[in-house]
Design an enzyme around this catalytic site. Sequence first.
Site, PDB file in Angstrom:
ATOM      1  N   ILE A 109      11.420 -16.472  19.604  1.00 56.52           N
ATOM      2  CA  ILE A 109      10.565 -16.766  20.747  1.00 56.52           C
ATOM      3  C   ILE A 109       9.133 -16.325  20.446  1.00 56.52           C
ATOM      4  O   ILE A 109       8.904 -15.370  19.715  1.00 56.52           O
ATOM      5  CB  ILE A 109      11.111 -16.065  22.022  1.00 56.52           C
ATOM      6  CG1 ILE A 109      10.263 -16.407  23.257  1.00 56.52           C
ATOM      7  CG2 ILE A 109      11.226 -14.567  21.830  1.00 56.52           C
ATOM      8  CD1 ILE A 109      10.899 -15.951  24.577  1.00 56.52           C
ATOM      9  N   CYS A 110       8.185 -17.081  20.975  1.00 54.87           N
ATOM     10  CA  CYS A 110       6.767 -16.717  20.949  1.00 54.87           C
ATOM     11  C   CYS A 110       6.266 -16.517  19.521  1.00 54.87           C
ATOM     12  O   CYS A 110       6.384 -17.392  18.673  1.00 54.87           O
ATOM     13  CB  CYS A 110       6.554 -15.482  21.818  1.00 54.87           C
ATOM     14  SG  CYS A 110       4.836 -15.164  22.268  1.00 54.87           S
ATOM     15  N   GLY A 111       5.713 -15.353  19.201  1.00 52.17           N
ATOM     16  CA  GLY A 111       5.133 -15.109  17.888  1.00 52.17           C
ATOM     17  C   GLY A 111       6.120 -15.282  16.749  1.00 52.17           C
ATOM     18  O   GLY A 111       5.725 -15.635  15.629  1.00 52.17           O
ATOM     19  N   THR A 113       8.280 -17.589  16.448  1.00 49.77           N
ATOM     20  CA  THR A 113       8.331 -19.006  16.064  1.00 49.77           C
ATOM     21  C   THR A 113       7.168 -19.351  15.143  1.00 49.77           C
ATOM     22  O   THR A 113       7.304 -20.187  14.248  1.00 49.77           O
ATOM     23  CB  THR A 113       8.298 -19.932  17.294  1.00 49.77           C
ATOM     24  OG1 THR A 113       7.049 -19.798  17.986  1.00 49.77           O
ATOM     25  CG2 THR A 113       9.431 -19.612  18.257  1.00 49.77           C
ATOM     26  N   ALA A 162      11.760 -20.869  21.377  1.00 51.26           N
ATOM     27  CA  ALA A 162      11.264 -20.897  22.751  1.00 51.26           C
ATOM     28  C   ALA A 162       9.831 -20.416  22.818  1.00 51.26           C
ATOM     29  O   ALA A 162       9.367 -19.637  21.979  1.00 51.26           O
ATOM     30  CB  ALA A 162      12.135 -20.033  23.661  1.00 51.26           C
TER      31      ALA A 162
END
Length: 209
Positions: A109-111, A113, A162
């Site tokens: 998720i977030c960073g 990815t 995500a």
Amino acid sequence: MSKNIIFMYILNTMADWEWGYITAELKTGRFFKKGIPGFTIKTVSLSKEPITTMGGLRIIPDLSIDEINTQDCALLLLPGGETWMDSCHASILEKAKDCLDKGIPVAAICGATMALASAGILDTYRHTSNDFAYLKKECPNYHGEENFQFQSAVTDGDLITASGTAPIELAYQVFKRLDVFSDETLDCWYQLHKIQDSQYFYKLMQSLG
């Protein structure tokens, strides 16, 4: 269930809000299908030194990366954080590749990815991130444009990705991929947390039989 450990990578500046739904439900197993036990959660980091989350919590890792036993791994969880583009995280990205090659789910998720994008891991999977234009700008080695999905969370095979604003959607995709909730329970759990309508609490309880 032979693989019963969730390995969660923890790093300084880790985003506190992005992983709690997943770890709480997978540890307790309170809404699982009958007969499925809860998982063991193991935190993993670059060393055994404490890390400090974005919210200031200090967490002492259970394991270092080289202590991950993929034979026991049900999921590798990669929360977001502000330091993911640092080269020091290369070893966990290699472990993520190894997990995917072995058919072990990886959820990012977030960073996280963005780090996967920079490592070329997203190129052959349908995926999402925080923002497509920002991903392209910050990750020059990323070549997965055709597989980018403008959605809050995406599952493609064993890879789950995500946006940082979608911890509930990430949890939904993880539970679905691990097949630990019934379809009815999963839908009720999601609706309860997403729209906060108490009717779904009662439906959730009823779905457990």
